[in-house]
Design a protein around this motif. Structure first.
Motif, mmCIF file in Angstrom:
data_model
loop_
_atom_site.group_PDB
_atom_site.id
_atom_site.type_symbol
_atom_site.label_atom_id
_atom_site.label_comp_id
_atom_site.label_asym_id
_atom_site.label_seq_id
_atom_site.Cartn_x
_atom_site.Cartn_y
_atom_site.Cartn_z
ATOM 1 N N GLY A 13 2.770 -13.535 -0.546
ATOM 2 C CA GLY A 13 2.055 -12.782 -1.568
ATOM 3 C C GLY A 13 0.567 -12.687 -1.284
ATOM 4 O O GLY A 13 -0.041 -11.621 -1.427
ATOM 5 N N ALA A 14 -0.023 -13.798 -0.866
ATOM 6 C CA ALA A 14 -1.458 -13.804 -0.549
ATOM 7 C C ALA A 14 -1.757 -12.905 0.641
ATOM 8 O O ALA A 14 -2.766 -12.179 0.661
ATOM 9 N N ALA A 15 -0.861 -12.929 1.643
ATOM 10 C CA ALA A 15 -1.064 -12.078 2.826
ATOM 11 C C ALA A 15 -0.978 -10.599 2.460
ATOM 12 O O ALA A 15 -1.787 -9.778 2.912
ATOM 13 N N ILE A 16 0.000 -10.244 1.620
ATOM 14 C CA ILE A 16 0.148 -8.851 1.188
ATOM 15 C C ILE A 16 -1.046 -8.428 0.347
ATOM 16 O O ILE A 16 -1.594 -7.333 0.518
ATOM 17 N N ARG A 17 -1.451 -9.291 -0.571
ATOM 18 C CA ARG A 17 -2.615 -8.978 -1.412
ATOM 19 C C ARG A 17 -3.850 -8.711 -0.561
ATOM 20 O O ARG A 17 -4.578 -7.735 -0.795
ATOM 21 N N ASP A 18 -4.077 -9.560 0.424
ATOM 22 C CA ASP A 18 -5.253 -9.393 1.280
ATOM 23 C C ASP A 18 -5.154 -8.116 2.119
ATOM 24 O O ASP A 18 -6.162 -7.442 2.356
ATOM 25 N N GLN A 19 -3.947 -7.783 2.571
ATOM 26 C CA GLN A 19 -3.751 -6.555 3.348
ATOM 27 C C GLN A 19 -4.072 -5.327 2.509
ATOM 28 O O GLN A 19 -4.791 -4.423 2.950
ATOM 29 N N ILE A 20 -3.562 -5.282 1.298
ATOM 30 C CA ILE A 20 -3.797 -4.141 0.417
ATOM 31 C C ILE A 20 -5.276 -4.038 0.051
ATOM 32 O O ILE A 20 -5.870 -2.957 0.072
ATOM 33 N N ALA A 21 -5.874 -5.186 -0.280
ATOM 34 C CA ALA A 21 -7.302 -5.188 -0.614
ATOM 35 C C ALA A 21 -8.135 -4.744 0.581
ATOM 36 O O ALA A 21 -9.135 -4.033 0.431
ATOM 37 N N GLY A 22 -7.706 -5.146 1.776
ATOM 38 C CA GLY A 22 -8.412 -4.734 2.982
ATOM 39 C C GLY A 22 -8.338 -3.243 3.225
ATOM 40 O O GLY A 22 -9.216 -2.661 3.874
ATOM 41 N N ASP A 23 -7.285 -2.614 2.700
ATOM 42 C CA ASP A 23 -7.147 -1.163 2.788
ATOM 43 C C ASP A 23 -7.988 -0.448 1.729
ATOM 44 O O ASP A 23 -7.987 0.787 1.653
ATOM 45 N N GLY A 24 -8.655 -1.235 0.882
ATOM 46 C CA GLY A 24 -9.510 -0.645 -0.150
ATOM 47 C C GLY A 24 -8.803 -0.351 -1.446
ATOM 48 O O GLY A 24 -9.378 0.265 -2.345
ATOM 49 N N GLN A 25 -7.550 -0.785 -1.569
ATOM 50 C CA GLN A 25 -6.773 -0.516 -2.773
ATOM 51 C C GLN A 25 -6.873 -1.680 -3.752
ATOM 52 O O GLN A 25 -7.189 -2.814 -3.383
ATOM 53 N N SER A 26 -6.533 -1.396 -5.003
ATOM 54 C CA SER A 26 -6.502 -2.427 -6.034
ATOM 55 C C SER A 26 -5.100 -3.007 -6.123
ATOM 56 O O SER A 26 -4.111 -2.275 -6.070
ATOM 57 N N LEU A 169 -11.331 12.707 -13.137
ATOM 58 C CA LEU A 169 -11.048 11.279 -13.181
ATOM 59 C C LEU A 169 -12.235 10.555 -13.806
ATOM 60 O O LEU A 169 -13.373 10.700 -13.357
ATOM 61 N N SER A 170 -11.959 9.787 -14.839
ATOM 62 C CA SER A 170 -13.039 9.070 -15.515
ATOM 63 C C SER A 170 -13.477 7.867 -14.687
ATOM 64 O O SER A 170 -12.779 7.416 -13.770
ATOM 65 N N LYS A 171 -14.627 7.339 -15.027
ATOM 66 C CA LYS A 171 -15.141 6.152 -14.337
ATOM 67 C C LYS A 171 -14.169 4.989 -14.485
ATOM 68 O O LYS A 171 -13.909 4.251 -13.520
ATOM 69 N N THR A 172 -13.593 4.841 -15.666
ATOM 70 C CA THR A 172 -12.634 3.761 -15.904
ATOM 71 C C THR A 172 -11.393 3.928 -15.043
ATOM 72 O O THR A 172 -10.887 2.959 -14.455
ATOM 73 N N GLN A 173 -10.882 5.148 -14.940
ATOM 74 C CA GLN A 173 -9.714 5.400 -14.102
ATOM 75 C C GLN A 173 -9.990 5.052 -12.645
ATOM 76 O O GLN A 173 -9.142 4.459 -11.970
ATOM 77 N N LEU A 174 -11.158 5.417 -12.169
ATOM 78 C CA LEU A 174 -11.512 5.146 -10.776
ATOM 79 C C LEU A 174 -11.681 3.653 -10.531
ATOM 80 O O LEU A 174 -11.271 3.136 -9.488
ATOM 81 N N GLU A 175 -12.260 2.946 -11.483
ATOM 82 C CA GLU A 175 -12.399 1.489 -11.350
ATOM 83 C C GLU A 175 -11.028 0.832 -11.280
ATOM 84 O O GLU A 175 -10.817 -0.110 -10.498
ATOM 85 N N GLU A 176 -10.086 1.325 -12.075
ATOM 86 C CA GLU A 176 -8.734 0.766 -12.065
ATOM 87 C C GLU A 176 -8.029 1.022 -10.738
ATOM 88 O O GLU A 176 -7.177 0.233 -10.316
ATOM 89 N N LYS A 177 -8.361 2.142 -10.083
ATOM 90 C CA LYS A 177 -7.763 2.447 -8.781
ATOM 91 C C LYS A 177 -8.269 1.497 -7.696
ATOM 92 O O LYS A 177 -7.556 1.207 -6.730
ATOM 93 N N LEU A 178 -9.506 1.033 -7.856
ATOM 94 C CA LEU A 178 -10.155 0.276 -6.784
ATOM 95 C C LEU A 178 -10.183 -1.232 -6.991
ATOM 96 O O LEU A 178 -10.329 -1.978 -6.024
ATOM 97 N N TYR A 179 -10.034 -1.682 -8.241
ATOM 98 C CA TYR A 179 -10.243 -3.105 -8.504
ATOM 99 C C TYR A 179 -9.123 -3.702 -9.349
ATOM 100 O O TYR A 179 -8.604 -3.061 -10.262
ATOM 101 N N ALA A 180 -8.775 -4.951 -9.053
ATOM 102 C CA ALA A 180 -7.717 -5.654 -9.774
ATOM 103 C C ALA A 180 -8.240 -6.164 -11.112
ATOM 104 O O ALA A 180 -9.439 -6.120 -11.408
ATOM 105 N N PHE A 181 -7.304 -6.711 -11.924
ATOM 106 C CA PHE A 181 -7.647 -7.190 -13.257
ATOM 107 C C PHE A 181 -8.791 -8.202 -13.262
ATOM 108 O O PHE A 181 -9.668 -8.163 -14.105
ATOM 109 N N ASP A 182 -8.739 -9.153 -12.318
ATOM 110 C CA ASP A 182 -9.665 -10.278 -12.353
ATOM 111 C C ASP A 182 -10.946 -10.044 -11.553
ATOM 112 O O ASP A 182 -11.690 -10.977 -11.275
ATOM 113 N N THR A 183 -11.212 -8.797 -11.205
ATOM 114 C CA THR A 183 -12.404 -8.483 -10.422
ATOM 115 C C THR A 183 -13.529 -7.998 -11.332
ATOM 116 O O THR A 183 -13.332 -7.108 -12.154
ATOM 117 N N GLU A 184 -14.707 -8.601 -11.183
ATOM 118 C CA GLU A 184 -15.863 -8.144 -11.942
ATOM 119 C C GLU A 184 -16.473 -6.930 -11.237
ATOM 120 O O GLU A 184 -16.738 -6.977 -10.037
#
Length: 219
Positions: A13-26, A169-184
């Motif tokens: 799970g950690a490896a997949i999470r890091d791979q997806i985040a590395g691709d710039g996705q949330s 696309l609203s600012k909130t929608q774009l933030e949700e596309k790029l960042y996970a729940f626990d990201t400031e």
């Protein structure tokens, strides 16, 4: 994209999470089906990565329930069960793709992109927009024949616009596309990324609707 990962193996799970985040996705990662249900009730996801054997049940049941209520979110199954019957069951339940563990993380990224393109109605990875030639699979852009380098976040943001031409696309929608729940997220993060995209791809590439959001500019 915003992706929900349902996987109880903490190392994978950690490896997949890091791979997806590395691709710039949330990516939001949960390890149980009940947590997955809560996550999908509280957010809109572009894609789900679903393990079949979870501590509180089988992923197939979760997928069938998802489809039964009309949810068409793309789903890629991740499983250690390398049997034809299992793959058929998953696909018949409504999965869009299937990866057997262990798999290469680069292949996972490619499968995510392929499924996402099919859902936007254009499986062709080569796209033109004005002076831009874009290869979605290779994650590369040429402007008037010259390569343009984007960061992972810039690419993910531009891809969000490119796959929704004309859509505001609203600012909130774009933030949700790029960042996970626990990201400031800093209050001006989206504005900064949009400004950088305009400098690299052209000032008209993204249009601003003041107070409402952004959309892809006309070619």
């Amino acid at each position: 994209m915003r992706i929900l990962l349902i996987e109880d193996d903490t190392v994978l799970g950690a490896a997949i999470r890091d791979q997806i985040a590395g691709d710039g996705q949330s990516v939001d990662w949960v390890t149980r089906l009940d947590a997955a249900g809560d996550a999908m009730a509280g957010a809109t996801y572009d894609l789900v990565l679903l393990d079949l054997m979870l501590p509180d049940g089988r992923g197939i049941g979760f997928l069938k329930a998802l489809r039964a209520r009309g949810d068409v979110t793309p789903v890629i199954i991740l499983t250690a069960l390398d049997q034809v019957s299992g793959r058929i069951e998953g696909l018949n339940a409504g999965a869009d793709d299937y990866l057997v563990k262990p798999f290469d993380l680069s292949e996972l990224s490619a499968r995510i992109g392929s499924v996402a393109r099919r859902y936007t109605g254009n499986p062709n990875p080569i796209v033109s927009h004005g002076a831009l030639n874009i290869d979605l699979a290779a994650r590369s852009i040429h402007r008037e024949g010259k390569p343009v380098a984007l960061t992972a976040r810039e690419w993910a943001l531009f891809e969000a616009f490119l796959t929704r031409p004309g859509q505001l696309l609203s600012k909130t929608q774009l933030e949700e596309k790029l960042y996970a729940f626990d990201t400031e997220v800093e209050s001006n993060t989206i504005e900064v990324h949009v400004s950088r995209l305009r400098k690299k791809l052209g000032p008209q590439i993204i249009e601003t609707e003041r107070g409402m959001g952004y959309r892809l500019g006309k070619p």
